[in-house]
Write an enzyme that holds these catalytic residues in place. Structure first.
Site, PDB file in Angstrom:
ATOM      1  N   ARG A   1       0.613  -1.272   0.178  1.00  0.00           N
ATOM      2  CA  ARG A   1       0.052  -0.155  -0.002  1.00  0.00           C
ATOM      3  C   ARG A   1       0.925   1.430   0.003  1.00  0.00           C
ATOM      4  NH1 ARG A   1      -4.273   0.609   4.663  1.00  0.00           N
ATOM      5  NH2 ARG A   1      -2.387   0.875   5.750  1.00  0.00           N
TER       6      ARG A   1
ATOM      7  N   LYS B   1      -2.873   7.012   1.315  1.00  0.00           N
ATOM      8  CA  LYS B   1      -2.979   6.998   2.753  1.00  0.00           C
ATOM      9  C   LYS B   1      -1.711   8.282   3.046  1.00  0.00           C
ATOM     10  CE  LYS B   1      -2.455   4.154   7.014  1.00  0.00           C
ATOM     11  NZ  LYS B   1      -3.428   4.497   7.606  1.00  0.00           N
TER      12      LYS B   1
ATOM     13  N   GLU C   1     -16.361   5.121   6.271  1.00  0.00           N
ATOM     14  CA  GLU C   1     -15.329   4.552   7.242  1.00  0.00           C
ATOM     15  C   GLU C   1     -15.271   5.199   8.524  1.00  0.00           C
ATOM     16  OE1 GLU C   1     -11.457   4.122   5.681  1.00  0.00           O
ATOM     17  OE2 GLU C   1     -11.645   5.997   4.648  1.00  0.00           O
TER      18      GLU C   1
HETATM   19  N1  PLP Z   1      -9.405   3.675   7.269  1.00  0.00           N
HETATM   20  C1  PLP Z   1      -8.799   4.822   7.576  1.00  0.00           C
HETATM   21  C2  PLP Z   1      -9.370   6.120   7.140  1.00  0.00           C
HETATM   22  C3  PLP Z   1      -7.471   4.570   8.115  1.00  0.00           C
HETATM   23  O1  PLP Z   1      -6.835   5.656   8.796  1.00  0.00           O
HETATM   24  C4  PLP Z   1      -7.056   3.378   8.393  1.00  0.00           C
HETATM   25  C5  PLP Z   1      -5.638   3.105   9.280  1.00  0.00           C
HETATM   26  O2  PLP Z   1      -5.003   4.056   9.712  1.00  0.00           O
HETATM   27  C6  PLP Z   1      -7.854   2.087   8.117  1.00  0.00           C
HETATM   28  C7  PLP Z   1      -9.088   2.359   7.535  1.00  0.00           C
HETATM   29  C8  PLP Z   1      -7.337   0.958   8.488  1.00  0.00           C
HETATM   30  O3  PLP Z   1      -6.312   0.509   7.691  1.00  0.00           O
HETATM   31  P1  PLP Z   1      -5.280  -0.563   8.220  1.00  0.00           P
HETATM   32  O4  PLP Z   1      -6.075  -1.822   8.532  1.00  0.00           O
HETATM   33  O5  PLP Z   1      -4.457  -1.042   7.143  1.00  0.00           O
HETATM   34  O6  PLP Z   1      -4.655  -0.101   9.702  1.00  0.00           O
END
Ligand code: PLP
Length: 287
Positions: free
Chosen positions: A53, A151, A183
């Site tokens: 990612r 991200k 989310e």
């Molecule tokens: N959604 C958002 C907005 C996030 O900031 C994060 C993690 O920081 C996630 C989902 C979950 O991602 P991950 O499972 O890779 O930690």
């Protein structure tokens, strides 16, 4: 959390000695990407997924990577050793660097990116109060930019949303756009309805959670039916269970939404068994 050894552009430094320029584009423009990798028993969880990612985020922003995934693995491992980290997480941030002045345009030619890594110890990572009692959530409009699949450290609205949740006596917020939940402020959302697992499909509207993907794989192994689609607040309120996933929250149940209880109002059996299944699988694959 004083006393940490952090990594900055090739150097290992006491945290109070690590500093970056006032012209760093991460500071001036939020022109930076990040990853958070959980550490269980001193080992990295879902590392390859996080690096994949990270590469995708960098490519989307046409930003050069300062190190290969193999080199970053070594830095993560040294950071764990130097900080004697057993349970917690590692934050990695890469910015477009310091062009020496403020400018909207990307530096041309590019300047060296800024690379920072640091640890956060979380001895209760596997056993948080939130996971035990379940989260209380409020809903808020999703006011973020439209490339949430990248991200970036552009985290102001998630940060404000978390503050609004706290002021309302809740633990977190779910963000809503066009009538559907996107989310959580820092996690992906799931509901259980008639025994089926429902989670929003991947798109530019959400972070492509690495834990989400791993938990879906676990759910498949457990024989759960999975539907990847958006759902509304009304549908979530009528669900049997709800939960969130992220590197640091793993699988954490949600028991109230906008003041109303979800299902029994207690952490549900599907969330509980998925959490156990995920932790077991993640520990087995840790590196
Ligand atoms: N959604 C958002 C907005 C996030 O900031 C994060 C993690 O920081 C996630 C989902 C979950 O991602 P991950 O499972 O890779 O930690």
């Amino acid at each position: 959390m004083a006393g940490r050894i952090v990594y900055l552009n090739g150097d290992w430094l006491a945290e109070e000695k690590a500093s970056i320029s006032i012209f760093d584009r991460g500071f001036v423009m939020a022109d930076s990407v990040y990853e958070v990798v959980a550490v269980l028993d001193g080992k990295l969880i879902d590392f390859d997924g996080h690096m994949a990612r990270l590469t995708r985020s960098l490519e989307a922003l046409e930003m050069a990577s300062p190190a290969s995934p193999e080199e970053l693995l070594e830095v993560h491992r040294q950071l764990i050793a130097k900080n004697r980290l057993v349970m917690g997480c590692i934050y990695l941030q890469i910015s477009r660097g310091n062009p020496g002045d403020r400018d909207f345009l990307f530096p041309d030619p590019p300047v060296p990116p800024t690379l920072v890594l640091y640890t956060q110890a979380r001895p209760d990572l596997l056993d948080t109060n939130l996971a035990k009692r379940g989260l209380q959530i409020i809903s808020l409009p999703d006011q973020r930019w439209l490339r949430r699949d990248i991200k970036t450290t552009q985290l102001l609205w998630p940060s404000m949303a978390k503050m609004l949740a706290k002021k309302a006596g809740a633990d977190d917020a779910w963000m809503v756009e066009d009538g559907l939940i996107t989310e959580g402020t820092s996690n992906n959302v799931f509901i259980v309805k008639e025994g089926q697992l429902i989670t929003r499909a991947l798109s530019n509207a959400v972070v492509h959670g690495i834990t989400r993907a791993a938990v879906l794989a676990c759910a498949g192994e457990m024989g759960l039916v999975i539907e990847e689609r958006g759902f509304s607040l009304a549908e979530a309120l009528a669900a049997e269970e709800a939960f969130v996933t992220s590197a640091t929250m793993l699988v954490s149940p949600v028991v109230r939404l906008d003041g109303q209880q979800i299902g029994s109002g207690q952490p549900g059996p599907v969330a509980r068994s998925l959490r156990q299944h995920y932790i077991t699988a993640a520990r087995k694959a840790a590196c």
